[in-house]
Scaffold this motif. Structure first.
Motif, PDB file in Angstrom:
ATOM      1  N   LEU A  69      87.619 -14.940 -67.680  1.00 11.47           N
ATOM      2  CA  LEU A  69      88.869 -15.334 -67.038  1.00 11.47           C
ATOM      3  C   LEU A  69      89.064 -14.643 -65.680  1.00 11.47           C
ATOM      4  CD1 LEU A  69      91.516 -16.968 -67.377  1.00 11.47           C
ATOM      5  CD2 LEU A  69      92.491 -14.920 -68.417  1.00 11.47           C
ATOM      6  N   TRP A  85      87.447 -22.902 -61.725  1.00  7.79           N
ATOM      7  CA  TRP A  85      88.163 -23.630 -62.773  1.00  7.79           C
ATOM      8  C   TRP A  85      87.336 -23.738 -64.042  1.00  7.79           C
ATOM      9  CZ3 TRP A  85      93.000 -23.724 -63.099  1.00  7.79           C
ATOM     10  CH2 TRP A  85      93.794 -23.742 -61.960  1.00  7.79           C
ATOM     11  N   ASN A  86      86.033 -23.867 -63.910  1.00  4.24           N
ATOM     12  CA  ASN A  86      85.169 -23.880 -65.087  1.00  4.24           C
ATOM     13  C   ASN A  86      85.322 -22.584 -65.873  1.00  4.24           C
ATOM     14  OD1 ASN A  86      83.005 -25.064 -66.706  1.00  4.24           O
ATOM     15  ND2 ASN A  86      81.687 -23.516 -65.786  1.00  4.24           N
ATOM     16  N   VAL A  88      87.814 -20.370 -65.760  1.00  6.27           N
ATOM     17  CA  VAL A  88      89.176 -20.195 -66.274  1.00  6.27           C
ATOM     18  C   VAL A  88      89.418 -21.070 -67.502  1.00  6.27           C
ATOM     19  CG1 VAL A  88      91.612 -20.597 -65.725  1.00  6.27           C
ATOM     20  CG2 VAL A  88      90.150 -19.407 -64.096  1.00  6.27           C
ATOM     21  N   ILE A  89      89.045 -22.336 -67.416  1.00  8.35           N
ATOM     22  CA  ILE A  89      89.307 -23.251 -68.541  1.00  8.35           C
ATOM     23  C   ILE A  89      88.493 -22.872 -69.770  1.00  8.35           C
ATOM     24  CG2 ILE A  89      89.052 -25.647 -69.317  1.00  8.35           C
ATOM     25  CD1 ILE A  89      89.810 -26.439 -66.377  1.00  8.35           C
ATOM     26  N   VAL A  90      87.207 -22.599 -69.579  1.00  6.69           N
ATOM     27  CA  VAL A  90      86.372 -22.210 -70.722  1.00  6.69           C
ATOM     28  C   VAL A  90      86.871 -20.894 -71.316  1.00  6.69           C
ATOM     29  CG1 VAL A  90      84.054 -21.505 -71.439  1.00  6.69           C
ATOM     30  CG2 VAL A  90      84.349 -23.508 -69.964  1.00  6.69           C
ATOM     31  N   ILE A  92      89.924 -19.676 -71.370  1.00 11.54           N
ATOM     32  CA  ILE A  92      91.160 -19.888 -72.121  1.00 11.54           C
ATOM     33  C   ILE A  92      90.869 -20.556 -73.463  1.00 11.54           C
ATOM     34  CG2 ILE A  92      93.327 -21.193 -72.153  1.00 11.54           C
ATOM     35  CD1 ILE A  92      93.487 -20.621 -69.096  1.00 11.54           C
ATOM     36  N   VAL A  93      90.043 -21.591 -73.447  1.00 16.23           N
ATOM     37  CA  VAL A  93      89.745 -22.297 -74.693  1.00 16.23           C
ATOM     38  C   VAL A  93      89.005 -21.386 -75.675  1.00 16.23           C
ATOM     39  CG1 VAL A  93      88.507 -24.248 -75.717  1.00 16.23           C
ATOM     40  CG2 VAL A  93      89.779 -24.568 -73.601  1.00 16.23           C
TER      41      VAL A  93
END
Length: 110
Positions: A69, A85-86, A88-90, A92-93
């Motif tokens: 993150l 963004w890759n 951050v999104i990964v 978080i998930v």
């Protein structure tokens, strides 16, 4: 039956490994190596969790997700939109799924 969260985190780890080429940020060494190393760690931890789930595996995924993150800013590739963004999104998930899987495990007496 194994937890579905571990399967999703395994797929996300594999995604991280191939994402530098799919999202075209492989020319940035920091973003590339971070995705490869963190993706490989997620794959290994997910496989360990699928083989014999222990709470430390899920918590380890959560710690690595926290690194992922913040890594775009720490490693200096936050200007690469796709890579940032890759990550951050990964992160978080994976973090949410690792936390939910860890919190579902019964605590064991020592």
């Amino acid at each position: 039956m194994k937890r579905w969260q571990d399967w999703v985190n395994l797929v996300l780890g594999l995604w991280l490994v191939v994402s530098p080429w799919i999202l075209a940020f492989s020319q940035n060494a920091a973003a590339l190596w971070n995705a490869l190393i963190v993706g490989a760690i997620f794959v290994v931890l997910s496989l360990l969790a699928l083989s014999d789930a222990k709470p430390w595996e899920e918590w380890s995924e959560l710690v690595v997700a926290l690194w992922l993150l913040v890594s775009p800013w720490v490693l200096g590739y936050s200007a690469l939109s796709a890579a940032m963004w890759n990550a951050v999104i990964v992160a978080i998930v994976v973090g949410v799924l690792a936390y939910t899987a860890a919190s579902q495990q019964p605590t064991q007496a020592a």
